[in-house]
Enzyme design. Structure first.
Site, mmCIF file in Angstrom:
data_model
loop_
_atom_site.group_PDB
_atom_site.id
_atom_site.type_symbol
_atom_site.label_atom_id
_atom_site.label_comp_id
_atom_site.label_asym_id
_atom_site.label_seq_id
_atom_site.Cartn_x
_atom_site.Cartn_y
_atom_site.Cartn_z
ATOM 1 N N HIS A 113 0.861 -1.183 0.000
ATOM 2 C CA HIS A 113 0.000 0.000 0.000
ATOM 3 C C HIS A 113 0.907 1.246 0.000
ATOM 4 C CE1 HIS A 113 -2.679 3.007 1.922
ATOM 5 N NE2 HIS A 113 -3.678 2.260 1.516
ATOM 6 N N ASP A 173 3.010 -4.878 8.091
ATOM 7 C CA ASP A 173 1.804 -4.052 7.986
ATOM 8 C C ASP A 173 0.603 -4.999 8.052
ATOM 9 O OD1 ASP A 173 -0.454 -2.755 7.092
ATOM 10 O OD2 ASP A 173 0.496 -1.843 5.344
ATOM 11 N N GLN A 194 -4.646 -5.351 6.883
ATOM 12 C CA GLN A 194 -5.660 -6.225 6.265
ATOM 13 C C GLN A 194 -5.633 -7.639 6.845
ATOM 14 O OE1 GLN A 194 -7.945 -5.014 4.487
ATOM 15 N NE2 GLN A 194 -7.097 -3.113 3.682
ATOM 16 N N LYS A 198 -10.565 -0.862 10.399
ATOM 17 C CA LYS A 198 -10.722 -2.005 9.481
ATOM 18 C C LYS A 198 -11.079 -3.276 10.237
ATOM 19 C CE LYS A 198 -7.252 -0.204 6.255
ATOM 20 N NZ LYS A 198 -8.060 0.343 5.180
ATOM 21 N N CYS A 246 -4.891 2.580 -3.651
ATOM 22 C CA CYS A 246 -3.669 3.087 -3.001
ATOM 23 C C CYS A 246 -2.522 2.090 -3.149
ATOM 24 C CB CYS A 246 -3.892 3.414 -1.533
ATOM 25 S SG CYS A 246 -5.105 4.685 -1.267
HETATM 26 N N1 C6P Z 1 -6.248 0.455 2.822
HETATM 27 C C1 C6P Z 1 -8.081 0.142 1.284
HETATM 28 O O1 C6P Z 1 -9.162 0.471 0.781
HETATM 29 P P1 C6P Z 1 -5.002 3.618 7.279
HETATM 30 O O2 C6P Z 1 -5.575 4.467 6.193
HETATM 31 O O3 C6P Z 1 -3.842 4.260 7.948
HETATM 32 O O4 C6P Z 1 -6.019 3.090 8.220
HETATM 33 O O5 C6P Z 1 -4.433 2.295 6.552
HETATM 34 C C2 C6P Z 1 -3.515 2.397 5.508
HETATM 35 C C3 C6P Z 1 -3.256 1.046 4.941
HETATM 36 C C4 C6P Z 1 -2.002 0.467 5.117
HETATM 37 N N2 C6P Z 1 -1.736 -0.773 4.691
HETATM 38 C C5 C6P Z 1 -2.653 -1.515 4.066
HETATM 39 C C6 C6P Z 1 -2.317 -2.906 3.632
HETATM 40 C C7 C6P Z 1 -3.939 -0.981 3.825
HETATM 41 O O6 C6P Z 1 -4.847 -1.726 3.200
HETATM 42 C C8 C6P Z 1 -4.225 0.337 4.248
HETATM 43 C C9 C6P Z 1 -5.565 0.965 3.957
HETATM 44 C C10 C6P Z 1 -7.579 0.902 2.486
HETATM 45 O O7 C6P Z 1 -7.411 -0.773 0.838
HETATM 46 C C11 C6P Z 1 -7.723 2.374 2.328
HETATM 47 S S1 C6P Z 1 -6.654 3.026 1.091
#
Ligand code: C6P
Length: 406
Positions: free
Chosen positions: A123, A200, A203, A226, A364
């Site tokens: 991401h 990370d 997910q 999430k 993203c």
């Molecule tokens: N992905 C998606 O629709 P935040 O925004 O900080 O809570 O998470 C960022 C982030 C970092 N790593 C991974 C693997 C992610 O999937 C995400 C967020 C969302 O896929 C929003 S772009």
């Protein structure tokens, strides 16, 4: 006990609403999940009867809020099986956690010519902070490649690790492909060369248990929103041996021990990394989300979500002209595809008119789209409250999309 979605759905008020005069079919859970009443109630309760700033005052409300806040830290500690409570740092989310490590770790440990490894399926939040840090310290960002299926090429990874590698940062589960990466093996290989690893887990945590001691990762991060919790709160887990040596990321109240105009000393862990008033209400909401997940149990969640995943893939295949983007060996919660060569945005817009929420675009993760040479994908991402019937609605809606585009 297996998941009974019809009963479970009653715990999520938003699932009862209509979108464009149709019952909502929400298949955008990788972007954010909905919140059960237990989480919403916890926020309300905090603001109605507990609201106070923490760690700062002698009065009862402040003491109680402080205790609740630290109790939430302890809940997170046990949720991910961290060895120590002060290895759990509250952040605004995964993005802030990644920025914290990229800034602070690199400031202390990265020098010109050093290498940071990330993977081809990250991401943007696990790419850009490292690009900035590498620029700052004249270090080199190297990319672990993946194959056409969307699996990492582990042999290449093994060869990339070396005496210049300072850190590996990879995603546990890809938000665009659903790939579950072999993180334990990734960590073991790095540790053989004394290289720390950040995972990370944004997910992963909604779908599978995470035990940071068993993984032996050096850092692990995820977001509350999430995993059925509120937005604006997340976790950075870090081993004490690293966190203790790393400089503060942000500065201000709470992260200090003593301040004079001559010199400032920093607070102990975890407060050294928690400058300013924390997001107490949402932290307590996240604790309620952890309770919610624990009460469900990961085994029934995985069983239910896997069933949906297989059902969705099977039925998408029957549609013909579905190009799957990523067919990884192990997958969690996500299917990305392009339908009938129709631009993903058009597919998504028509699905929305039928009450179906999917994400379209690059998610993203633009380098993944470049790899597959597509402008974007249609992505469905699952949560525990989704049903087979919702997949049927999606499949029928896609048939309508096909008719509209001839
Ligand atoms: N992905 C998606 O629709 P935040 O925004 O900080 O809570 O998470 C960022 C982030 C970092 N790593 C991974 C693997 C992610 O999937 C995400 C967020 C969302 O896929 C929003 S772009």
């Amino acid at each position: 006990m297996s998941i009974q979605p019809d009963i479970l759905r009653q715990a999520f008020p938003i699932l009862g609403r209509q979108v464009n005069n149709q019952p909502l079919v929400y298949l955008d859970n990788a972007a954010t999940t909905h919140k059960p009443t237990a989480v919403i109630d916890r926020l309300r309760q905090y603001y109605e009867s507990e609201n106070s700033n923490i760690h700062r005052a002698a009065h009862l409300l402040s003491q109680q809020a402080t205790e609740a806040h630290e109790q939430a830290r302890s809940s997170v500690q046990s949720f991910i099986n961290a060895r120590q409570q002060h290895e759990v740092i509250f952040t605004r989310g995964t993005t802030e956690a990644l920025n914290l490590v990229a800034f602070s770790f690199c400031k202390k440990f990265v020098r010109a010519g050093d290498e940071i490894l990330i993977s081809a399926m990250e991401h943007h939040s696990n790419i850009v902070p490292w690009q900035i840090a590498c620029q700052e310290h004249q270090a080199v960002l190297k990319i672990i490649p993946m194959n056409e299926k969307g699996d990492l090429q582990m042999d290449e990874y093994r060869d990339m690790l070396g005496s210049k590698t300072r850190l590996v940062s990879v995603t546990h589960v890809s938000n665009a492909l659903g790939t579950i990466n072999p993180v334990k093996e990734i960590i073991d290989l790095a540790h053989q060369q004394n290289v720390p690893v950040l995972i990370d887990g944004a997910q992963a945590v909604p779908h599978m248990p995470v035990d940071v001691q068993d993984l032996d990762c050096d850092f692990y991060c995820f977001s509350g929103h999430k995993m059925y919790g509120p937005m604006g709160v997340g976790i950075l887990y870090g081993k004490e041996e690293w966190l203790a040596k790393m400089p503060p990321y942000q500065s201000g109240g709470e992260m200090i021990k003593e301040v004079s105009f001559r010199k400032t000393t920093y607070n102990e862990l975890p407060f050294k990394f928690e400058a300013g008033t924390p997001n107490v209400a949402d932290i307590l909401g996240m604790e309620a989300a952890i309770r919610f997940i624990r009460e469900l149990g990961y085994a029934p969640v995985a069983e239910h979500e896997n069933d949906l995943l297989q059902y969705a893939i099977e039925n998408l295949k029957k549609l013909d002209n579905v190009r799957f983007i990523g067919t990884p060996a192990k997958r969690a919660g996500v299917v990305s595809f392009i339908f009938n060569d129709i631009h993903p945005y058009d597919t998504g817009t028509i699905l929305d008119k039928m009450g179906i929420a999917v994400r379209t675009g690059h998610h993203c993760a633009q380098p993944i789209m470049d790899f597959y040479q597509v402008p974007g994908t249609v992505r469905i991402s699952l949560a525990v409250y989704n049903t087979r019937q919702e997949i049927d609605v999606l499949i029928n809606a896609l048939k309508t999309v096909r008719e509209m585009f001839g």
